[in-house]
Scaffold this motif. Sequence first.
Motif: not given
Length: 414
Positions: A275-297
């Motif tokens: 788990e620490e190896l996953l946290r420190w330099d994990g295999p996924v740098e960015m989560a997969t794409w998301r797109f705003a359905r509406e204006s949000l903050t």
Amino acid sequence: MFGPGFAADPYPAYARLRESAPVHRVTLPSGVSAWLVTRWEDARRTLADPRLSKNPDRHGPAAHERGRVGIPGERGANLMTHLLNIDPPDHTRLRRLVSAAFTPRRVAAFAPRVEELTHRLIDGFAPRGSADLIHEFAFPLPIYAICDLLGVPEEDHDDFRDWAGMMLHTAGRRGGVGRAVKRMRTYLSELIDRKRAEPGDDLITALIRASDHGEHLTGEEAAAMSFILLFAGFETTVNLIGNGTYALLRHPDQLEYLRGVVRAGDEAAVDRAVEELLRWDGPVEMATWRFARESLTIGGQRIAAGDPVLVVLAAADRDPARFPAPDRLDLTRSDQQHLGYGHGIHYCLGAPLARLEGRIALSALLTRLPDLRLAADPEELRWRGGLIMRGLRTLPVDFRRETDLPVGNAPSVL
């Protein structure tokens, strides 16, 4: 960002963003403008925010068709209906059906096969005293494992290895990935047809049979889900093993600690270390794409409807507001609430399998390869291109030659 040297160590740049612009709009190498979310608390909330859609059509199909968002080639190969591209209620239905086939019991029962594959691969290079741990170990292990789990006949495993290699090593060249996706799609469709006629004790058969209150996966859905289990499942494990081993080689004290707890059979300590190896330099740098359905903050920053949002898991999991001394690798760290496999309804379905493979692989390497050490200057190592995943192209190592240790004598940590 994204300039020379960034891939080798993106963490200083992410630290600056967390401090001064935690939700920041950038133009990616593909030309797409997207918001990067870098703080842990913002990231966790964003991953679970229903106002963000996973459907690439929210951003426009033209961008998706050109491979600028999502997986290149998946639209043309008719592989869009998988869990990374859909929202509730379709996501809820598919996740429920697939979870019924991809159970923890099925994953746990697969452990002996993973151990067998692990030791077979190590047998191939242990007598030499040197190896490239990416090409000879971290890459083939999850490919062969997921093929077995899905029910791909053994004589076809090397075809999948070739296609996966195209997807992995041509990540920066979209045409190569697209061709591999189409070939895999054709094969999976034919395999699903064969499994309908001749069911087996495998995941594809389970997907075909999956039902709940009269609902079933369509043929298109079964192909798309098989594809995404392959695509997402193998590369995350390649990077978990590769990044994890590299981190240990650069922190000899942590390597010796882990070798000791593996020898002692301390399962909890080994799990904590993974788990620490996953946290420190994990295999996924960015989560997969998301797109705003509406204006949000998000994090005080206004996001317009339709804008792409990328949660930077690598930045969030080094957030000092959440993890004390986050840049220090500490395999005894008790706080394991990292976001390496996501959060919310899109939490990685294959995370238990990746953890199982990572635990077995790292334990076997440390047990069977005495004096394991890096055989290249860290400055010479190259990281693969691409936005979502984080992994090395090669990992050359040396070690004392194994002479008379029989296969399977390495202590299990399961």
